[in-house]
Design a protein around this motif. Structure first.
Motif, PDB file in Angstrom:
ATOM      1  N   GLU A  94       2.813 -14.357  -3.678  1.00 39.14           N
ATOM      2  CA  GLU A  94       1.584 -14.780  -3.013  1.00 39.14           C
ATOM      3  C   GLU A  94       1.731 -16.161  -2.384  1.00 39.14           C
ATOM      4  O   GLU A  94       1.206 -16.425  -1.302  1.00 39.14           O
ATOM      5  CB  GLU A  94       0.428 -14.738  -4.013  1.00 39.14           C
ATOM      6  N   ALA A  95       2.481 -17.028  -3.033  1.00 37.24           N
ATOM      7  CA  ALA A  95       2.690 -18.372  -2.488  1.00 37.24           C
ATOM      8  C   ALA A  95       3.491 -18.351  -1.198  1.00 37.24           C
ATOM      9  O   ALA A  95       3.350 -19.249  -0.348  1.00 37.24           O
ATOM     10  CB  ALA A  95       3.404 -19.247  -3.519  1.00 37.24           C
ATOM     11  N   HIS A  96       4.332 -17.324  -1.024  1.00 39.61           N
ATOM     12  CA  HIS A  96       5.204 -17.263   0.144  1.00 39.61           C
ATOM     13  C   HIS A  96       4.827 -16.148   1.124  1.00 39.61           C
ATOM     14  O   HIS A  96       5.595 -15.861   2.052  1.00 39.61           O
ATOM     15  CB  HIS A  96       6.665 -17.096  -0.304  1.00 39.61           C
ATOM     16  N   GLY A  97       3.656 -15.548   0.947  1.00 39.19           N
ATOM     17  CA  GLY A  97       3.182 -14.528   1.879  1.00 39.19           C
ATOM     18  C   GLY A  97       4.059 -13.293   1.927  1.00 39.19           C
ATOM     19  O   GLY A  97       4.285 -12.718   2.998  1.00 39.19           O
ATOM     20  N   ILE A  98       4.547 -12.863   0.758  1.00 40.29           N
ATOM     21  CA  ILE A  98       5.472 -11.735   0.683  1.00 40.29           C
ATOM     22  C   ILE A  98       4.742 -10.493   0.164  1.00 40.29           C
ATOM     23  O   ILE A  98       4.061 -10.542  -0.855  1.00 40.29           O
ATOM     24  CB  ILE A  98       6.651 -12.077  -0.260  1.00 40.29           C
ATOM     25  N   HIS A  99       4.898  -9.370   0.881  1.00 35.20           N
ATOM     26  CA  HIS A  99       4.336  -8.100   0.420  1.00 35.20           C
ATOM     27  C   HIS A  99       5.234  -7.529  -0.679  1.00 35.20           C
ATOM     28  O   HIS A  99       6.456  -7.701  -0.656  1.00 35.20           O
ATOM     29  CB  HIS A  99       4.259  -7.095   1.571  1.00 35.20           C
ATOM     30  N   TYR A 100       4.620  -6.792  -1.620  1.00 35.02           N
ATOM     31  CA  TYR A 100       5.430  -6.304  -2.735  1.00 35.02           C
ATOM     32  C   TYR A 100       4.838  -5.063  -3.394  1.00 35.02           C
ATOM     33  O   TYR A 100       3.648  -4.766  -3.272  1.00 35.02           O
ATOM     34  CB  TYR A 100       5.599  -7.405  -3.796  1.00 35.02           C
ATOM     35  N   PHE A 101       5.708  -4.329  -4.078  1.00 37.99           N
ATOM     36  CA  PHE A 101       5.337  -3.269  -5.002  1.00 37.99           C
ATOM     37  C   PHE A 101       5.615  -3.742  -6.419  1.00 37.99           C
ATOM     38  O   PHE A 101       6.610  -4.442  -6.657  1.00 37.99           O
ATOM     39  CB  PHE A 101       6.194  -2.006  -4.797  1.00 37.99           C
ATOM     40  N   LEU A 102       4.801  -3.320  -7.366  1.00 39.98           N
ATOM     41  CA  LEU A 102       5.132  -3.404  -8.780  1.00 39.98           C
ATOM     42  C   LEU A 102       5.311  -1.972  -9.282  1.00 39.98           C
ATOM     43  O   LEU A 102       4.470  -1.109  -9.019  1.00 39.98           O
ATOM     44  CB  LEU A 102       4.035  -4.108  -9.575  1.00 39.98           C
ATOM     45  N   GLN A 103       6.396  -1.724  -9.993  1.00 39.79           N
ATOM     46  CA  GLN A 103       6.686  -0.382 -10.480  1.00 39.79           C
ATOM     47  C   GLN A 103       6.524  -0.300 -11.996  1.00 39.79           C
ATOM     48  O   GLN A 103       6.974  -1.175 -12.727  1.00 39.79           O
ATOM     49  CB  GLN A 103       8.130   0.017 -10.129  1.00 39.79           C
ATOM     50  N   THR A 104       5.903   0.772 -12.437  1.00 41.69           N
ATOM     51  CA  THR A 104       5.857   1.119 -13.851  1.00 41.69           C
ATOM     52  C   THR A 104       6.661   2.400 -14.025  1.00 41.69           C
ATOM     53  O   THR A 104       7.187   2.953 -13.054  1.00 41.69           O
ATOM     54  CB  THR A 104       4.417   1.342 -14.334  1.00 41.69           C
ATOM     55  N   HIS A 105       6.739   2.889 -15.248  1.00 40.37           N
ATOM     56  CA  HIS A 105       7.459   4.139 -15.453  1.00 40.37           C
ATOM     57  C   HIS A 105       6.813   5.277 -14.661  1.00 40.37           C
ATOM     58  O   HIS A 105       7.513   6.127 -14.099  1.00 40.37           O
ATOM     59  CB  HIS A 105       7.475   4.498 -16.944  1.00 40.37           C
ATOM     60  N   GLY A 106       5.487   5.260 -14.587  1.00 34.38           N
ATOM     61  CA  GLY A 106       4.789   6.383 -13.983  1.00 34.38           C
ATOM     62  C   GLY A 106       4.423   6.254 -12.525  1.00 34.38           C
ATOM     63  O   GLY A 106       4.110   7.263 -11.876  1.00 34.38           O
ATOM     64  N   GLY A 107       4.444   5.043 -11.970  1.00 34.00           N
ATOM     65  CA  GLY A 107       3.960   4.920 -10.607  1.00 34.00           C
ATOM     66  C   GLY A 107       4.296   3.619  -9.929  1.00 34.00           C
ATOM     67  O   GLY A 107       4.986   2.756 -10.464  1.00 34.00           O
ATOM     68  N   VAL A 108       3.751   3.487  -8.697  1.00 34.66           N
ATOM     69  CA  VAL A 108       4.020   2.339  -7.834  1.00 34.66           C
ATOM     70  C   VAL A 108       2.686   1.751  -7.388  1.00 34.66           C
ATOM     71  O   VAL A 108       1.765   2.487  -7.011  1.00 34.66           O
ATOM     72  CB  VAL A 108       4.857   2.755  -6.608  1.00 34.66           C
ATOM     73  N   PHE A 109       2.599   0.420  -7.405  1.00 34.11           N
ATOM     74  CA  PHE A 109       1.362  -0.278  -7.077  1.00 34.11           C
ATOM     75  C   PHE A 109       1.654  -1.314  -6.002  1.00 34.11           C
ATOM     76  O   PHE A 109       2.575  -2.118  -6.145  1.00 34.11           O
ATOM     77  CB  PHE A 109       0.796  -0.936  -8.336  1.00 34.11           C
ATOM     78  N   ALA A 110       0.881  -1.294  -4.932  1.00 33.18           N
ATOM     79  CA  ALA A 110       1.183  -2.100  -3.754  1.00 33.18           C
ATOM     80  C   ALA A 110       0.229  -3.266  -3.589  1.00 33.18           C
ATOM     81  O   ALA A 110      -0.983  -3.131  -3.792  1.00 33.18           O
ATOM     82  CB  ALA A 110       1.122  -1.228  -2.496  1.00 33.18           C
ATOM     83  N   SER A 111       0.795  -4.398  -3.183  1.00 32.35           N
ATOM     84  CA  SER A 111      -0.038  -5.535  -2.806  1.00 32.35           C
ATOM     85  C   SER A 111      -0.738  -5.217  -1.487  1.00 32.35           C
ATOM     86  O   SER A 111      -0.331  -4.306  -0.750  1.00 32.35           O
ATOM     87  CB  SER A 111       0.817  -6.787  -2.645  1.00 32.35           C
ATOM     88  N   GLU A 112      -1.781  -5.964  -1.215  1.00 32.82           N
ATOM     89  CA  GLU A 112      -2.519  -5.737   0.033  1.00 32.82           C
ATOM     90  C   GLU A 112      -1.582  -5.947   1.223  1.00 32.82           C
ATOM     91  O   GLU A 112      -0.901  -6.960   1.329  1.00 32.82           O
ATOM     92  CB  GLU A 112      -3.708  -6.701   0.119  1.00 32.82           C
ATOM     93  N   GLY A 113      -1.507  -4.972   2.096  1.00 31.73           N
ATOM     94  CA  GLY A 113      -0.643  -5.073   3.272  1.00 31.73           C
ATOM     95  C   GLY A 113       0.681  -4.356   3.118  1.00 31.73           C
ATOM     96  O   GLY A 113       1.298  -3.964   4.110  1.00 31.73           O
ATOM     97  N   MET A 114       1.155  -4.157   1.888  1.00 35.81           N
ATOM     98  CA  MET A 114       2.458  -3.519   1.683  1.00 35.81           C
ATOM     99  C   MET A 114       2.444  -2.055   2.121  1.00 35.81           C
ATOM    100  O   MET A 114       3.386  -1.566   2.733  1.00 35.81           O
ATOM    101  CB  MET A 114       2.867  -3.622   0.214  1.00 35.81           C
ATOM    102  N   GLY A 115       1.355  -1.353   1.813  1.00 34.74           N
ATOM    103  CA  GLY A 115       1.262   0.044   2.209  1.00 34.74           C
ATOM    104  C   GLY A 115       1.351   0.220   3.703  1.00 34.74           C
ATOM    105  O   GLY A 115       2.038   1.124   4.200  1.00 34.74           O
ATOM    106  N   ALA A 116       0.682  -0.651   4.448  1.00 32.11           N
ATOM    107  CA  ALA A 116       0.714  -0.561   5.909  1.00 32.11           C
ATOM    108  C   ALA A 116       2.112  -0.829   6.451  1.00 32.11           C
ATOM    109  O   ALA A 116       2.571  -0.167   7.392  1.00 32.11           O
ATOM    110  CB  ALA A 116      -0.288  -1.550   6.504  1.00 32.11           C
ATOM    111  N   VAL A 117       2.795  -1.805   5.865  1.00 33.51           N
ATOM    112  CA  VAL A 117       4.159  -2.127   6.292  1.00 33.51           C
ATOM    113  C   VAL A 117       5.079  -0.918   6.095  1.00 33.51           C
ATOM    114  O   VAL A 117       5.852  -0.545   6.991  1.00 33.51           O
ATOM    115  CB  VAL A 117       4.705  -3.336   5.505  1.00 33.51           C
ATOM    116  N   MET A 118       4.999  -0.289   4.941  1.00 36.75           N
ATOM    117  CA  MET A 118       5.882   0.830   4.639  1.00 36.75           C
ATOM    118  C   MET A 118       5.517   2.082   5.428  1.00 36.75           C
ATOM    119  O   MET A 118       6.394   2.855   5.836  1.00 36.75           O
ATOM    120  CB  MET A 118       5.859   1.115   3.136  1.00 36.75           C
ATOM    121  N   THR A 119       4.219   2.294   5.667  1.00 35.56           N
ATOM    122  CA  THR A 119       3.815   3.442   6.475  1.00 35.56           C
ATOM    123  C   THR A 119       4.357   3.315   7.892  1.00 35.56           C
ATOM    124  O   THR A 119       4.879   4.273   8.465  1.00 35.56           O
ATOM    125  CB  THR A 119       2.283   3.566   6.504  1.00 35.56           C
TER     126      THR A 119
END
Length: 280
Positions: A94-119
């Motif tokens: 967040e300090a560096h304006g970087i989009h990201y995913f966090l992964q758990t065993h069961g799924g993927v969670f996207a920061s705001e804007g990351m989904g649009a970038v990947m789509t």
């Protein structure tokens, strides 16, 4: 001699998108019919592995870059990040304006804007692939895209790793320097047109560490293990197996690290490696 093979997914079994060489499916199933074990070894979350890959059939799976390993319903390795480390990563992104995913065993969670970038990236890749296939009179299937959930919904006590996309070209080196020795920071495998992307996990938690644990629990020697991959998260896998194999589409540095190189992902790479090694 019975062997055990660990296969990366993206760029090894699956071309970045949704294509799998038919020979790959045949080779994996034949190797297992011949009495060998074939495991997935992927940076993806277990809940984010393409269903066409899972349908091939495997003896087990290492996921999240080594944070988890399962055999059927049995959990063999389970190493989520400490919550404080997850929160430190998020503050850094967040300090560096970087989009990201966090992964758990069961799924993927996207920061705001990351989904649009990947789509946008996936649509561009699909258009490129469709144009290539159209020249051959073929139609490209739309790649499967499982929409990630918002990062606000993630359980921060269950996060295994992070994947980031940055507008800066040097974020991998910068993140490694700023975050420190508690983290394992490597270049990612998303071939974006600009900037940089990478993966961040716990130091010491890699595909290699998970393979070592799995082999010990199965009572199998590392000398008989095979590891096939194409990305930087495969380096530690190459280091612990007796027979490391790089895909023909891997960068030259990784091919040199592996020592043995097969053909590319859609050019029968897995099949040719299995044939050469006597699994089929």
């Amino acid at each position: 001699m019975t062997r055990i093979a660990f296969l990366d997914v993206d760029g090894t079994i699956l071309e970045h998108g949704s294509l799998i060489a038919p020979s790959t499916v045949t080779a994996i199933r034949q190797a297992r019919a011949n009495g060998h074990q074939v495991w997935l070894s992927t940076g993806r979350s277990a809940g984010d592995v393409h269903p066409d890959v899972l349908a091939i059939g495997f003896d087990g799976a290492i996921t999240n870059g080594g944070a988890y390993a399962t055999r059927g319903e049995e959990m063999l390795v389970e190493q989520p990040m400490p919550r404080a480390d997850v929160e430190l990563l998020e503050r850094y992104f967040e300090a560096h304006g970087i989009h990201y995913f966090l992964q758990t065993h069961g799924g993927v969670f996207a920061s705001e804007g990351m989904g649009a970038v990947m789509t946008a990236y996936r649509r561009e890749r699909h258009a490129e692939r469709a144009a290539q296939l159209a020249e051959q009179g073929l139609t490209a299937e739309e790649p499967l895209w499982k929409e990630p959930r918002p990062v606000a919904e993630v359980d921060r006590d269950a996060v295994a790793k992070a994947v980031f996309v940055s507008p800066s070209i040097d974020t991998v080196a910068h993140a490694a320097a700023e975050l420190g020795a508690a983290f394992h920071v490597i270049p990612g495998s998303i071939p974006l047109p600009g900037g940089s992307n990478g993966e961040i996990g716990q130091a010491g938690v890699t595909k290699g560490s998970a393979i070592t644990s799995v082999l010990a629990q199965l009572g199998l020697p590392a000398t008989d293990a095979i590891g096939i991959g194409d990305s930087w998260n495969d380096v530690e896998m190459f280091e612990v197996v007796g027979t490391p194999v790089a895909m023909g589409n891997a960068v030259p540095e990784l091919q040199k690290l592996a020592g043995r190189v097969t053909t590319s992902v859609l050019d029968d790479g897995v099949h040719n490696a299995f044939a050469e090694l006597g699994l089929i």
